[in-house]
Design a protein around this motif. Sequence first.
Motif, PDB file in Angstrom:
ATOM      1  N   PRO A   9       0.829  -1.199   0.000  1.00 52.24           N
ATOM      2  CA  PRO A   9       0.000   0.000   0.000  1.00 52.24           C
ATOM      3  C   PRO A   9       0.872   1.261   0.000  1.00 52.24           C
ATOM      4  CG  PRO A   9       0.237  -0.773   2.218  1.00 52.24           C
ATOM      5  CD  PRO A   9       1.024  -1.737   1.351  1.00 52.24           C
ATOM      6  N   SER A  10       0.272   2.358  -0.346  1.00 52.23           N
ATOM      7  CA  SER A  10       0.965   3.636  -0.211  1.00 52.23           C
ATOM      8  C   SER A  10       1.071   3.977   1.273  1.00 52.23           C
ATOM      9  CB  SER A  10       0.180   4.724  -0.938  1.00 52.23           C
ATOM     10  OG  SER A  10      -1.065   4.935  -0.282  1.00 52.23           O
ATOM     11  N   PRO A  11       1.981   4.881   1.638  1.00 51.09           N
ATOM     12  CA  PRO A  11       2.056   5.309   3.040  1.00 51.09           C
ATOM     13  C   PRO A  11       0.722   5.876   3.537  1.00 51.09           C
ATOM     14  CG  PRO A  11       3.999   6.042   1.855  1.00 51.09           C
ATOM     15  CD  PRO A  11       3.071   5.474   0.821  1.00 51.09           C
ATOM     16  N   GLU A  12       0.008   6.566   2.635  1.00 55.99           N
ATOM     17  CA  GLU A  12      -1.292   7.126   3.016  1.00 55.99           C
ATOM     18  C   GLU A  12      -2.294   6.022   3.306  1.00 55.99           C
ATOM     19  OE1 GLU A  12       1.145   9.916   0.852  1.00 55.99           O
ATOM     20  OE2 GLU A  12       0.353   7.960   0.224  1.00 55.99           O
ATOM     21  N   MET A  13      -2.252   4.999   2.475  1.00 59.20           N
ATOM     22  CA  MET A  13      -3.159   3.873   2.658  1.00 59.20           C
ATOM     23  C   MET A  13      -2.867   3.146   3.974  1.00 59.20           C
ATOM     24  SD  MET A  13      -5.583   1.940   1.697  1.00 59.20           S
ATOM     25  CE  MET A  13      -6.182   0.276   1.514  1.00 59.20           C
ATOM     26  N   GLU A  14      -1.589   2.928   4.259  1.00 63.26           N
ATOM     27  CA  GLU A  14      -1.211   2.255   5.495  1.00 63.26           C
ATOM     28  C   GLU A  14      -1.675   3.060   6.705  1.00 63.26           C
ATOM     29  OE1 GLU A  14       3.020   1.722   7.284  1.00 63.26           O
ATOM     30  OE2 GLU A  14       2.662  -0.003   5.950  1.00 63.26           O
ATOM     31  N   ARG A  15      -1.478   4.367   6.646  1.00 64.30           N
ATOM     32  CA  ARG A  15      -1.907   5.228   7.746  1.00 64.30           C
ATOM     33  C   ARG A  15      -3.433   5.174   7.901  1.00 64.30           C
ATOM     34  NH1 ARG A  15       1.022   9.025   6.516  1.00 64.30           N
ATOM     35  NH2 ARG A  15      -0.353  10.268   5.199  1.00 64.30           N
ATOM     36  N   PHE A  16      -4.133   5.200   6.780  1.00 63.22           N
ATOM     37  CA  PHE A  16      -5.595   5.105   6.808  1.00 63.22           C
ATOM     38  C   PHE A  16      -6.055   3.808   7.480  1.00 63.22           C
ATOM     39  CE2 PHE A  16      -9.152   3.047   4.516  1.00 63.22           C
ATOM     40  CZ  PHE A  16     -10.201   3.834   4.974  1.00 63.22           C
ATOM     41  N   LEU A  17      -5.417   2.687   7.124  1.00 60.02           N
ATOM     42  CA  LEU A  17      -5.801   1.398   7.698  1.00 60.02           C
ATOM     43  C   LEU A  17      -5.564   1.372   9.211  1.00 60.02           C
ATOM     44  CD1 LEU A  17      -4.332  -1.017   4.997  1.00 60.02           C
ATOM     45  CD2 LEU A  17      -6.755  -0.551   5.417  1.00 60.02           C
ATOM     46  N   CYS A  18      -4.436   1.895   9.644  1.00 55.20           N
ATOM     47  CA  CYS A  18      -4.125   1.923  11.080  1.00 55.20           C
ATOM     48  C   CYS A  18      -5.136   2.790  11.822  1.00 55.20           C
ATOM     49  CB  CYS A  18      -2.712   2.434  11.312  1.00 55.20           C
ATOM     50  SG  CYS A  18      -1.402   1.339  10.708  1.00 55.20           S
TER      51      CYS A  18
END
Length: 311
Positions: A9-18
């Motif tokens: 995932p993109s860093p933004e996606m990873e942050r969103f998931l967390c």
Amino acid sequence: MAASSAFEPSPEMERFLCERLLDAEQPIAERFRALFSLRNLRGDAPRSALLQAARDPSNLLAHEAAFALGQMQDADAIPALVAVLKDLSLHPIVRHEAAEALGAIGLEKSIPLLEESLTADPAVEVQETCELALRRIEEQKKVNGAENTTNSPFLSVDPALPAKHGLSVDQLRDLLLNEQESMYERYAALFALRNDGGDAAVSAIVAALGVKSALLRHEVAYVLGQLQNKAASDALSMVLKDVCEHPMVRHEAAEALGSIADQESIALLEEFAKDPEPIVSQSCEVALSMLEYERSGKSFEFLFLQTPHVQ
């Protein structure tokens, strides 16, 4: 449920998931979507989010987060999982899953900690899980790389290796139902029967919903969910309806019925989504949401999101 193949995932996606996982304002099914996506990832941020979730007020989410870390076999999670296991203020279902995760990770340094909880934890289901985890680490050490101990045909990291080849279904059934046998040997019989998957094997597994150990009953329900055999629907329905049954067993029965997904199972999940026990009601809610996504042709996980703003 086992993890899917990894994705980047993109860093933004990873942050969103967390953030989605840890957002208590989100519906429980949405938080589970994030959890199921995060367990496909590696790194500090996913691990940290899952470990935080392992102490969530939702015992269902907390136990699933600990389970995910075990399935990921993330050795860096061991200290925090030990802390969860030793924290008697947490629900037994969460402590149990932390112990199982330590067994799934399989490192010898966990042995003294599991031995301590084996005698110190007041919950029988946690004691039995520690017993299982200790034996799993021992068996993995014996195999010594000669055999893959982490993957089953169902892509799950199981708490016990299947019983050795050569035992008949009847012999495995006797072993599974024998209250005098060790928990590990009964689990080993259970997974051998699961891998067989025939009608007689499924019948033997269903019979084990009547054993004394709540821990073993919950694993039996989990396995029936993996098999997705409609022949188990009636027995699983009876478990879900039994308000005197341990919540961890009813929760697994609900998830198994969601996997079977016939009309009677769906109707029962809708009824018990209002159960007063949150572990049960939330399990039904998540199972129904997963079915809704499956029927719409979408992934329940956030695997296909390109940005955190796309819903």
